[in-house]
Design a protein around this motif. Structure first.
Motif, PDB file in Angstrom:
ATOM      1  N   TYR A 293       8.558  40.186 -41.389  1.00 29.35           N
ATOM      2  CA  TYR A 293      10.010  40.033 -41.409  1.00 29.35           C
ATOM      3  C   TYR A 293      10.312  38.631 -41.912  1.00 29.35           C
ATOM      4  O   TYR A 293       9.510  37.707 -41.763  1.00 29.35           O
ATOM      5  N   LYS A 299      13.777  39.814 -36.879  1.00 27.03           N
ATOM      6  CA  LYS A 299      12.954  40.445 -35.838  1.00 27.03           C
ATOM      7  C   LYS A 299      13.827  40.910 -34.671  1.00 27.03           C
ATOM      8  O   LYS A 299      13.664  42.027 -34.168  1.00 27.03           O
ATOM      9  N   TRP A 319       4.056  43.453 -31.051  1.00 27.15           N
ATOM     10  CA  TRP A 319       4.433  42.956 -32.375  1.00 27.15           C
ATOM     11  C   TRP A 319       3.641  41.691 -32.672  1.00 27.15           C
ATOM     12  O   TRP A 319       3.415  40.859 -31.796  1.00 27.15           O
TER      13      TRP A 319
END
Length: 378
Positions: A293, A299, A319
Motif C-alpha cells: 500500500y 492501510k 498484515w
C-alpha cells in the motif's frame, strides 16, 4: 507443474534517508511549505527511504545497476551460475532508456549467458506482470527456472532542477498538490526473485498457487501518470515541439490525482470479494497478508473496509509491509516485502500468503496466493 519462489534478493541504494533530509537530496521545488511536506509524510507513515542520487543530485546507481545487483543476490542465494539462468523478466516504471527494453539492459549489465528476456512496463503492477509471465513459463514447462526483478529510480524524476522551468511554478511560486505529493512519497531500490520448477534444496520455498491481475481502465480515469499535463492524457509529452516545451508545460512531472485514490480501496476490495466468491481462497485460512500500500493512511482505509464487510483479511496481526522503513518503491515493493519475510525467517512450512498489489495508475488490482513448503526430505 508448479512453480516456486526459491530465493530472493534486494538492493537499496545508500543509507536510509530520514524525513528531515529528503530535500537535501531532491531539493526544494517551488514554495512547498514545511506544513505540506509534514502533512504528506504524516499520512504516508514513511520514516526513511533510499535514494540512488547524492546530495548534488547526481546519479550514484542507475536503474539498471540496481536491478542487476538485486538479481545477483537472488541468483547467488539460489545457487545458480551465470550460465544456468533460463529467463530474465524485468519490471519498472521509468527505465534508464526509452529503448531497448529494461530487461535487455539488465541482461547486458549482468553478462549472463544468452537467455529469454521480457520487460513489463507499468507502475506498481508491472512487478506482478513480470512475475506472472515467468510463473506461466515454468508451469507450461517452457523453462526450468527464471529470475524476475522489479526496480525503481523515482528520485531522478523529482530533482528540483527538473521543475525549474515549469510555468506552473513560475506563475505563483508553488507546485500543484498532485505534483508535490509524489516527490515525498516515492523512492528507489530493486527486488528480485528466483522461480524454479522445484523447491529449493534447503530452507523455505514459496509455491505460487495462482496470480490474479485485473485492469479496470475500461471504467476508470488515469489516477497516477507521467508524461502529460492534461487530466484525460490526450496530449502527451511527445506531442510537443520538443522536450523542453513539454517540460515547461509540466508534462514531464509525475502526477497523482488524489481525489481518485479512495476509490482504489473500493475497487481492490471488490476484486478480493470476487476471488473469495469464486473459491480461490478462504480469508480465514490465510496466514499472512503481505500488502503493498502506498501509505499507512491507505492501510487504515483498507483495514476499515475489510472489517466493515466482515472479510478475514482484516486481521491486523497478519498484515505485513516494510513501507515505513524502506519507503514506497513502486513495482519493487512486494519483492522487498517477501525478501524481508524470508530472510528474517518469518514464514514457516504450511503458511499461506495472500499478496495484494493495487495500482492507482489506471486502476489495476493484483493478488498472488503462495504456500510455504520445506525442502524435500531425503
Amino acid at each position: 507443474m508448479p512453480a516456486y519462489i526459491t530465493a530472493t534478493g534486494r538492493f537499496l541504494p545508500g543509507d536510509p534517508v530520514p524525513n528531515d533530509e529528503i530535500e537535501d537530496y531532491i531539493g526544494r521545488a517551488g514554495l512547498a511549505s514545511a506544513e505540506l511536506r509534514e502533512m504528506i509524510l504524516a499520512n504516508s507513515g514513511i520514516t526513511s527511504r533510499h535514494y540512488a542520487i547524492d546530495k548534488k543530485q547526481q546519479t550514484v546507481h542507475s536503474n539498471t545497476q540496481m536491478a542487476a545487483a538485486a538479481v545477483r543476490e537472488a541468483v547467488a542465494r539460489a545457487g545458480l551460475g551465470p550460465d544456468e539462468v533460463e529467463m530474465l523478466a524485468a519490471a519498472t516504471t521509468m527505465p534508464d532508456l526509452l529503448g531497448p527494453g529494461h530487461a535487455s539492459m539488465i541482461h547486458g549489465e549482468l553478462g549472463f549467458a544468452p537467455l529469454e528476456v521480457m520487460t513489463a512496463h507499468g507502475i506498481c503492477s508491472s512487478g506482478m506482470m513480470a512475475l506472472k509471465n515467468a510463473h506461466l513459463q515454468i508451469v507450461a514447462g517452457e523453462k526450468r527456472n527464471a529470475v524476475v526483478v522489479a526496480s525503481e529510480f523515482a528520485s531522478r524524476g523529482f530533482k528540483s532542477s527538473r521543475y525549474a522551468h515549469m510555468r506552473t511554478v513560475v506563475e505563483d511560486g508553488t507546485l500543484p498538490m498532485e505534483t508535490a505529493f509524489l516527490r515525498y512519497m516515492l523512492s528507489d531500490g530493486a527486488g528480485a526473485a528466483v522461480l524454479s520448477d522445484r523447491p529449493a534444496a534447503a530452507g523455505i520455498s514459496l509455491r505460487i498457487d495462482w496470480i490474479s491481475l485485473t485492469s479496470y481502465a475500461n471504467t476508470e480515469q488515469a489516477c497516477m501518470f507521467f508524461g502529460s499535463n492534461s487530466n484525460d492524457c490526450t496530449k502527451t509529452w511527445g506531442d510537443y515541439p520538443d522536450a523542453m516545451a513539454a517540460a515547461e508545460d509540466g508534462a514531464m512531472a509525475p502526477r497523482q490525482k488524489l481525489s481518485l485514490l479512495p476509490h482504489l480501496v473500493e475497487v481492490g476490495i471488490q476484486e478480493c470479494e470476487k476471488l473469495v466468491a469464486a473459491g480461490r481462497f478462504d480469508p480465514e485460512q490465510v496466514t499472512w497478508f503481505p500488502v503493498h500500500y502506498s501509505s499507512e493512511r491507505m492501510k487504515q482505509l483498507l483495514l476499515g473496509e475489510f472489517t466493515r464487510r466482515g472479510i478475514g483479511t482484516a486481521r491486523r496481526e497478519s498484515w505485513f509491509s516494510n513501507l515505513t522503513r524502506v519507503g514506497n518503491v513502486g513495482s519493487a515493493s512486494i519483492y522487498l516485502i517477501l525478501d524481508e519475510m524470508l530472510t528474517e525467517n518469518m514464514i514457516s512450512e504450511g503458511d499461506t500468503l495472500l499478496c495484494m498489489v493495487p495500482e492507482s495508475g489506471r486502476f489495476i488490482i493484483s493478488f498472488m496466493h503462495l504456500t510455504a513448503v520445506a525442502a524435500p526430505r531425503s
